[in-house]
Design a protein around this motif. Structure first.
Motif, PDB file in Angstrom:
ATOM      1  N   UNK A 548      -0.018  -3.210   4.301  1.00 19.59           N
ATOM      2  CA  UNK A 548       0.549  -4.056   5.930  1.00 19.59           C
ATOM      3  C   UNK A 548       0.045  -4.549   6.401  1.00 19.59           C
ATOM      4  N   UNK A 549       0.291  -6.136   7.092  1.00 18.83           N
ATOM      5  CA  UNK A 549      -0.176  -7.012   7.513  1.00 18.83           C
ATOM      6  C   UNK A 549       0.564  -7.433   8.974  1.00 18.83           C
ATOM      7  N   UNK A 550      -0.388  -7.490   9.875  1.00 21.05           N
ATOM      8  CA  UNK A 550      -0.343  -8.012  11.377  1.00 21.05           C
ATOM      9  C   UNK A 550      -0.680  -8.354  11.668  1.00 21.05           C
ATOM     10  N   UNK A 551       0.088 -10.047  13.439  1.00 24.07           N
ATOM     11  CA  UNK A 551      -0.883 -10.440  14.683  1.00 24.07           C
ATOM     12  C   UNK A 551      -0.515 -10.514  15.090  1.00 24.07           C
ATOM     13  N   UNK A 777     -16.170 -12.336   1.499  1.00 26.59           N
ATOM     14  CA  UNK A 777     -15.395 -12.317   0.361  1.00 26.59           C
ATOM     15  C   UNK A 777     -14.554 -11.407   0.733  1.00 26.59           C
ATOM     16  N   UNK A 778     -13.467 -10.877   1.590  1.00 25.75           N
ATOM     17  CA  UNK A 778     -12.638  -9.846   1.193  1.00 25.75           C
ATOM     18  C   UNK A 778     -11.547 -10.191   1.249  1.00 25.75           C
ATOM     19  N   UNK A 779     -10.715  -9.638   0.588  1.00 25.01           N
ATOM     20  CA  UNK A 779      -9.320 -10.504   0.565  1.00 25.01           C
ATOM     21  C   UNK A 779      -8.920  -9.865   1.296  1.00 25.01           C
ATOM     22  N   UNK A 780      -7.774 -10.625   2.543  1.00 27.54           N
ATOM     23  CA  UNK A 780      -7.390 -10.607   4.221  1.00 27.54           C
ATOM     24  C   UNK A 780      -6.273 -11.458   3.774  1.00 27.54           C
ATOM     25  N   UNK A 781      -5.335 -11.237   5.176  1.00 25.57           N
ATOM     26  CA  UNK A 781      -4.129 -11.266   5.301  1.00 25.57           C
ATOM     27  C   UNK A 781      -3.615 -11.829   6.075  1.00 25.57           C
TER      28      UNK A 781
END
Length: 805
Positions: A548-551, A777-781
């Protein structure tokens, strides 16, 4: 009796490479053995690997000592010789799980959770054998204490004429009330032989073993059928008809007795598949029903006996305050009786058609092949990230006195923010449903070691918000970010950032009875709060793993995160393990703060005394400046500590050299106090809960507003918004049965959608977020910035949208 009884439903459940260990073979005659006739197991000691606390993954070496049923450990053998132990566990109270492939042993005693591993299979075998021996000895010892108490009580009454050296009657109860003594004497004369309960339970075990064999044979003959949520609901109804047992309804034997005659026919009707069954299959079904009746009759007999003993004991206690009698007998009787609901869940689960494991069936929204734990190495890396160690969740020496000081200061301080009336709703349309009838034990024990976020649950276990809305709930105290944005001193600014990070845990204080909905792929949620000056968009961007991603954005700050929750059940405790980082930027100072989250654990998840705890260490860094950092410790409570010492949190703000500039602390559910500011003060205190909040899932005022759907808002939302999700809306309106049906339909729709995408060789593409790499270098959304533009022009009603339900 309890150890024998527990063996009925802890019969070596095998979950991939994990299995729950039961002392069944050697416990069958425990009721009649005297522990003094048994040889005390020898001391077992040596070095084992012990799982570190999150976020420091991996193992560290600790010296363990197993003596008389107690497992203790220290950093090394020298500390043991000095009597310095870091933790202690009564192994007879723990659920013991082992993984032979990884040589791992998990011990879950509810309040304490140990994950240990041997370096070799030979050493692993020795420790497993010794642990079983000590568990058995300790259980025999407990049973003997109970038996000795009754014998002492009986002897004291019969020898009322004898006197001891002090001139007092020998063995007489601490009372000069002869009426009480006569009542106890009559009670003991009328009491049933304890061995009769043991014999009944032994018969139950044999019948249940036969039931398991017949069901397996029936499955081979007829083939398993997949469960849906409706099937699960029907199984739950069987459990209700079997027995509505709980510790608060021990005296309701007539209800149980009334339900027994109809059980065989009802079970048979539920077992019968809709298609024709072979003659041999029908015969097996008839045998299953007959054995079910025998088991229920035996359990009814034991239940009635325990109910009578409890009633007699309670009468004695009410007449005369015999403390030892209460603690020894009432606790034993209540604990044993409260476990009966688990046996009925076990029986109902094994008396239904299809595979015994609910979790491995198509009742899950996710494919069964995907929800199992991976290899043993994967389990070792991702499960059991907590333990009884003090290494990573223990603050500096003197923290207890500091917490007491902080707590006293917080209680005298007014609320940091006075919530204003927003004009939004203050209650929900309906009260939360009673889910005490749901066979939670059956569901959880079928999923030991699994990620429960991927297991479909009955709607009655949910609360009418989902994980996307939970992300928004972390902004309930966004005022702290506004204050930080207006604080020029970087060290003080960090204090408010830390208080905001801690405040995100407080909304779940009263939320351990229900779980949020799992968002479906492509589901979204928006939150526009003019009164707080921010707006947020969140989206379910990934299915395996669920992410789950939020902004959120305001004039003073930006806030974003993408979170994956892993849920692991270890026998008595449920751990929620978050991954992903939280980010906050303050444009006024060019700050970019980043921090991790800690483990959340629900202890005693199968009892009415469950409670929630956070533990671990949070490190807050400013990625654009190395002026200061912050370390926050959520203290893991000790099993011997009082309730007033739970939920402790302490932190420090450090400069570049590592020197402490500010100290703060308190309790994450009560508030945070900082006494090193120019003016010492309470920097954060949670808002008071609304009236009757426990009737509404334990929601705060902010949580009550999350799922509100007003007429003027509905036309502006995309059809993927959580407030338009039908099963969640039905649950909020109190329509639990309809919610269950709709939940089935939505999950089936997404199973089909996934199959179609797979056939076309396509993957789901998130609509409002994009995948990127962070500085490590980590995957993020991250948001792609299109949501609010589309909402304004041309509007979601005027464009094509994804269908999610």
């Amino acid at each position: 009796y309890l150890s024998i009884y527990l063996s009925i439903y802890l019969c070596m459940y095998i979950i991939k490479d994990w299995e729950v260990i039961d002392d069944l073979q050697v416990e069958m005659h425990a009721g009649g053995d005297n522990p003094h006739d048994m040889t005390t197991p020898g001391i077992c000691e040596g070095y084992l690997l012990k799982r570190r606390k999150w976020p420091l993954k991996g193992w560290h070496k600790r010296y363990f000592v197993l003596e008389a049923g107690n497992l203790r450990y220290s950093k090394n053998q020298q500390d043991v010789s000095r009597g310095r132990f870091q933790g202690s566990l009564d192994v007879s109270h723990a659920v013991m799980s082992i993984n032979k492939k990884s040589n791992q042993i998990d011990l879950d005693a509810g309040d304490i959770l140990y994950h240990i591993k041997a370096k070799s299979h030979e050493l692993f075998y020795i420790w497993v054998t010794k642990l079983q021996a000590h568990r058995l000895y300790k259980k025999h010892e407990a049973a003997h204490v109970h038996s000795s108490f009754l014998q002492t009580l009986s002897h004291g009454i019969s020898s009322a004429g004898m006197v001891d050296s002090a001139g007092a009657p020998a063995g007489v109860l601490p009372s000069d009330n002869n009426a009480v003594n006569r009542k106890v004497s009559a009670w003991l004369q009328q009491s049933h032989n304890p061995d009769s309960c043991v014999q009944e339970l032994n018969r139950c075990h044999l019948d249940l073993t036969e039931l398991n064999r017949l069901i397996q044979k029936l499955q081979m003959l007829e083939g398993g059928q997949a469960f849906t949520n409706g099937d699960l609901k029907r199984i739950i109804s069987i459990q209700v008809e079997f027995c509505s047992l709980s510790s608060s309804h021990l005296g309701s034997s007539p209800h149980l007795g009334a339900s027994v005659p109809s059980i065989p026919d009802y079970v048979y009707s539920q077992l019968s598949p809709p298609t024709a069954t072979s003659p041999e299959g029908k015969k097996i079904q008839q045998d299953i029903c007959a054995i079910s009746l025998r088991v229920l009759a035996s359990l009814k007999t034991v239940h009635e006996t325990l109910s009578q003993e409890r009633q007699k004991l309670q009468e004695v206690w009410e007449t005369n305050n015999i403390h030892q009698s209460k603690t020894a007998e009432v606790r034993f009787t209540l604990n044993l009786s409260s476990e009966f609901s688990g046996t009925y869940s076990f029986l109902a689960r094994h008396s239904s058609h299809g595979p015994p494991s609910v979790a491995d069936s198509a009742a899950e929204y996710f494919d069964a092949s995907d929800i199992l734990c991976g290899s043993s190495s994967e389990v070792s890396d991702e499960s059991g990230l907590s333990d009884g160690s003090t290494t990573n969740s223990e603050p500096e020496e003197g923290h207890a006195s500091a917490t007491r000081k902080y707590r006293a200061s917080i209680s005298k301080s007014p609320n940091s923010f006075i919530p204003k009336s927003t004009g939004r709703r203050t209650t929900l349309p309906a009260h939360c449903p009673d889910n005490s009838h749901v066979g939670l034990m059956a569901i959880l024990y079928n999923n030991i070691g699994k990620d429960l976020a991927r297991v479909s649950m009955p709607a009655a276990l949910n609360e009418p918000v989902n994980l996307l809305q939970r992300l928004c709930e972390e902004l309930e105290y966004s005022e702290l970010l506004d204050i930080a944005s207006n604080t020029s001193d970087p060290y003080q600014r960090m204090v408010y950032i830390a208080a905001f990070a801690i405040s995100s845990y407080s909304p779940v204080t009263f939320r351990n009875r229900y779980k949020p909905f799992n968002p479906v792929l492509g589901e979204t949620y928006e939150c526009v709060r003019e009164d707080r000056g921010f707006r947020l968009i969140s989206e379910q961007v990934c299915h395996h793993p669920p992410i789950s991603a939020c902004h959120a954005h305001s004039e003073n700050f930006s806030f974003w995160q993408d979170q994956r929750w892993k849920n692991k059940f270890w026998g008595k405790s449920l751990e929620i393990l978050p991954t992903g980082m939280v980010n906050v930027t303050l444009p006024r100072y060019g700050d970019h703060y980043e921090w991790n989250k800690v483990v959340t654990c629900i202890h005693n998840v199968l009892s009415q005394q469950r409670y929630l705890e956070h533990y671990g260490e949070v490190t807050i860094r400013n990625l654009n400046s190395n002026v200061c950092t912050c370390k926050i410790t959520f203290v893991k409570s000790r099993y011997w500590g009082s309730d007033t010492n739970k939920n402790e949190v302490q932190g420090t703000v450090l400069d570049q050299s590592g020197s402490v500039i500010h100290r703060f602390g308190g309790l994450w559910h009560e508030g945070i106090y900082c006494d090193t500011l120019p003016t010492p003060k309470c920097v954060w205190k949670p808002n008071p809960q609304p009236k009757d909040h426990m009737l509404y899932y334990g929601f705060s005022t902010f949580a009550m507003e999350l799922n509100e759907l007003t007429p003027d808002l509905k036309p502006l939302l995309p059809p993927t918004d959580s407030r338009l999700r039908p099963d969640q809306r039905l649950l909020e309106d109190g329509k639990v049965d309809e919610a269950d049906i709709k939940k089935d339909e939505i999950e089936e729709f997404h199973r089909e959608r996934r199959k179609e995408l797979s056939k076309m060789g396509q993957d789901h593409v998130p609509r409002f977020f994009k995948k990127a790499k962070d500085s490590c270098g980590r995957d993020v959304w991250l948001t792609n910035g299109t949501y609010w533009k589309l909402r304004e022009n041309p509007g979601f009603a005027n464009i094509e949208n994804l269908t999610v339900w």
